[in-house]
Every structure is written in C-alpha cells, then in structure tokens.
Design a protein around this motif. Structure first.
Motif, mmCIF file in Angstrom:
data_model
loop_
_atom_site.group_PDB
_atom_site.id
_atom_site.type_symbol
_atom_site.label_atom_id
_atom_site.label_comp_id
_atom_site.label_asym_id
_atom_site.label_seq_id
_atom_site.Cartn_x
_atom_site.Cartn_y
_atom_site.Cartn_z
ATOM 1 N N VAL A 85 -0.262 -1.643 -8.780
ATOM 2 C CA VAL A 85 0.973 -2.194 -9.568
ATOM 3 C C VAL A 85 0.602 -3.636 -10.007
ATOM 4 O O VAL A 85 -0.366 -4.175 -9.415
ATOM 5 C CB VAL A 85 2.212 -2.190 -8.973
ATOM 6 C CG1 VAL A 85 2.659 -0.694 -8.694
ATOM 7 C CG2 VAL A 85 2.361 -3.055 -7.780
ATOM 8 N N GLY A 87 1.551 -7.645 -11.282
ATOM 9 C CA GLY A 87 2.659 -8.857 -10.877
ATOM 10 C C GLY A 87 2.224 -9.571 -9.650
ATOM 11 O O GLY A 87 2.775 -10.535 -9.477
ATOM 12 N N SER A 91 5.626 -8.072 -7.881
ATOM 13 C CA SER A 91 5.439 -6.749 -8.177
ATOM 14 C C SER A 91 6.601 -6.141 -7.123
ATOM 15 O O SER A 91 7.300 -6.757 -6.420
ATOM 16 C CB SER A 91 4.130 -6.353 -7.742
ATOM 17 O OG SER A 91 4.027 -6.172 -6.574
ATOM 18 N N SER A 92 6.838 -4.827 -7.253
ATOM 19 C CA SER A 92 7.710 -4.109 -6.503
ATOM 20 C C SER A 92 7.182 -3.990 -4.962
ATOM 21 O O SER A 92 8.152 -3.746 -4.263
ATOM 22 C CB SER A 92 8.014 -2.783 -6.886
ATOM 23 O OG SER A 92 6.704 -2.014 -6.754
ATOM 24 N N ASP A 137 7.992 -2.997 -12.678
ATOM 25 C CA ASP A 137 6.275 -2.424 -12.800
ATOM 26 C C ASP A 137 5.926 -1.787 -14.069
ATOM 27 O O ASP A 137 4.778 -2.154 -14.574
ATOM 28 C CB ASP A 137 6.130 -1.621 -11.484
ATOM 29 C CG ASP A 137 6.178 -2.142 -10.274
ATOM 30 O OD1 ASP A 137 5.989 -3.614 -10.026
ATOM 31 O OD2 ASP A 137 6.355 -1.571 -8.804
#
Length: 183
Positions: A85, A87, A91-92, A137
């Motif tokens: 993912v 970020g 991110s998550s 995401d």
C-alpha cells in the motif's frame, strides 16, 4: 541384534540414500514452467532492467509528491515501494493521518497544505467522506496510477545503490510478488 531389525534398518538406509541421490539429480536439472498466458513451457526470466529518468524509492506522502511532480515535468518516473500500500506512515498499515499545518492554528483556517498533498486530500474528501483507512489506500493508489509518465512498483525493496563515483547510477531491487531482480 535381531536379524529382522538389521534387515529393516538396511532397507531404511538404502531408501534414504536413493532419495538423496534423486534429490541431487533433480536439483541439477532445470525445470520448465507452464505459462498460462502463452501456453508455452519455458524457463522463467527472473531479472529485468527497468529504465527511467527518475526513480523515487519510498511511496510515503513525500515520495508520492516527488514522483508526481517529476512526472508532471515530463520525466519518465518509477515509484518504488516496499509495501503493498502507498502512503508510508499515512497508510492503513500505520494510520498516521495527514494533517499538516491546518492543525497548528485552528483559529486561522487560511493555513492549509497546498499542492499535490492538497489534491490528494481533496480527492479523499470526495471519495472517502467517512475517512476509512482502507478507502484512503485506494484513493492514494488511484491518484498515483492515473498520473501520466509514472509507473508504480509495489512490494519492491531497494536493496543496494549502484554508484558511479559519488552519484547513484541505479538501484538493485527485489520484487517479492513476482520474485524478480530489478535493476
């Protein structure tokens, strides 16, 4: 010792020896793989050279911004991320929100993030009003893959910098999902 026990031990040892001999001969033989896409049998290529003008290693918020900015200037860009993912901390997987300057002075709403970060945050407001991290995401992924001149490589670790004096010439990478060496 009992004769039958010695007999069984002999059979067991010969079985081990024969299987080890088979394993040695199998390990030296190259097996071809059946390729579903082409219907052919071949030895898979496990290394690939990727040419680009700019390689950005790390797809956190600053890496995404750098890659998008370079791609918008016309450079052929590859964005490399070691996770599935985008970020980074945002991110998550880590879940650190992108707040920036707007949280410093709540009384002055004029101060805010601008540029590429603001574009991403505006898309997130539109497509993710509930502020769900899994949707975030997807917002990041969609934003990156839509950019012209920008290629994304997820699950790819940059392992070594190939130097030309004091300048980085290229990066040696490993993509875990395809099991490919990338240069």
């Amino acid at each position: 010792m009992n004769k039958s026990l010695i007999y069984l031990l002999g059979i067991f040892l010969s079985f081990i020896f024969i299987n080890q001999a088979r394993a040695v001969s199998d390990s030296t033989r190259v097996h071809k793989w059946y390729c579903l896409g082409t219907g052919s049998s071949e030895i898979p290529e496990r290394s690939k050279t990727v040419n680009c003008d700019v390689a950005v290693i790390g797809a956190g918020m600053s890496g995404i911004s750098a890659a998008v900015a370079a791609a918008r200037q016309g450079a052929d860009v590859v964005l490399i991320n070691d996770r599935p993912v985008l970020g980074g901390n945002a991110s998550s997987e880590i879940r650190v929100t992108v707040n920036g300057v707007q949280t410093l002075k709540a009384k002055n709403p004029v101060e805010r993030e601008t540029g590429i970060i603001e574009e991403i945050l505006l898309e997130n407001k539109k497509y993710n009003p509930q502020e769900s991290y899994p949707i975030w995401d997807h917002v990041l992924y969609d934003y990156v893959v839509r950019q012209p001149n920008l290629r994304l490589m997820l699950n790819t670790q940059a392992i070594k910098a190939i130097m030309d004096g004091e300048r980085i010439k290229s990066a040696f990478c490993w993509q875990s999902t395809t099991e490919q060496k990338l240069l």
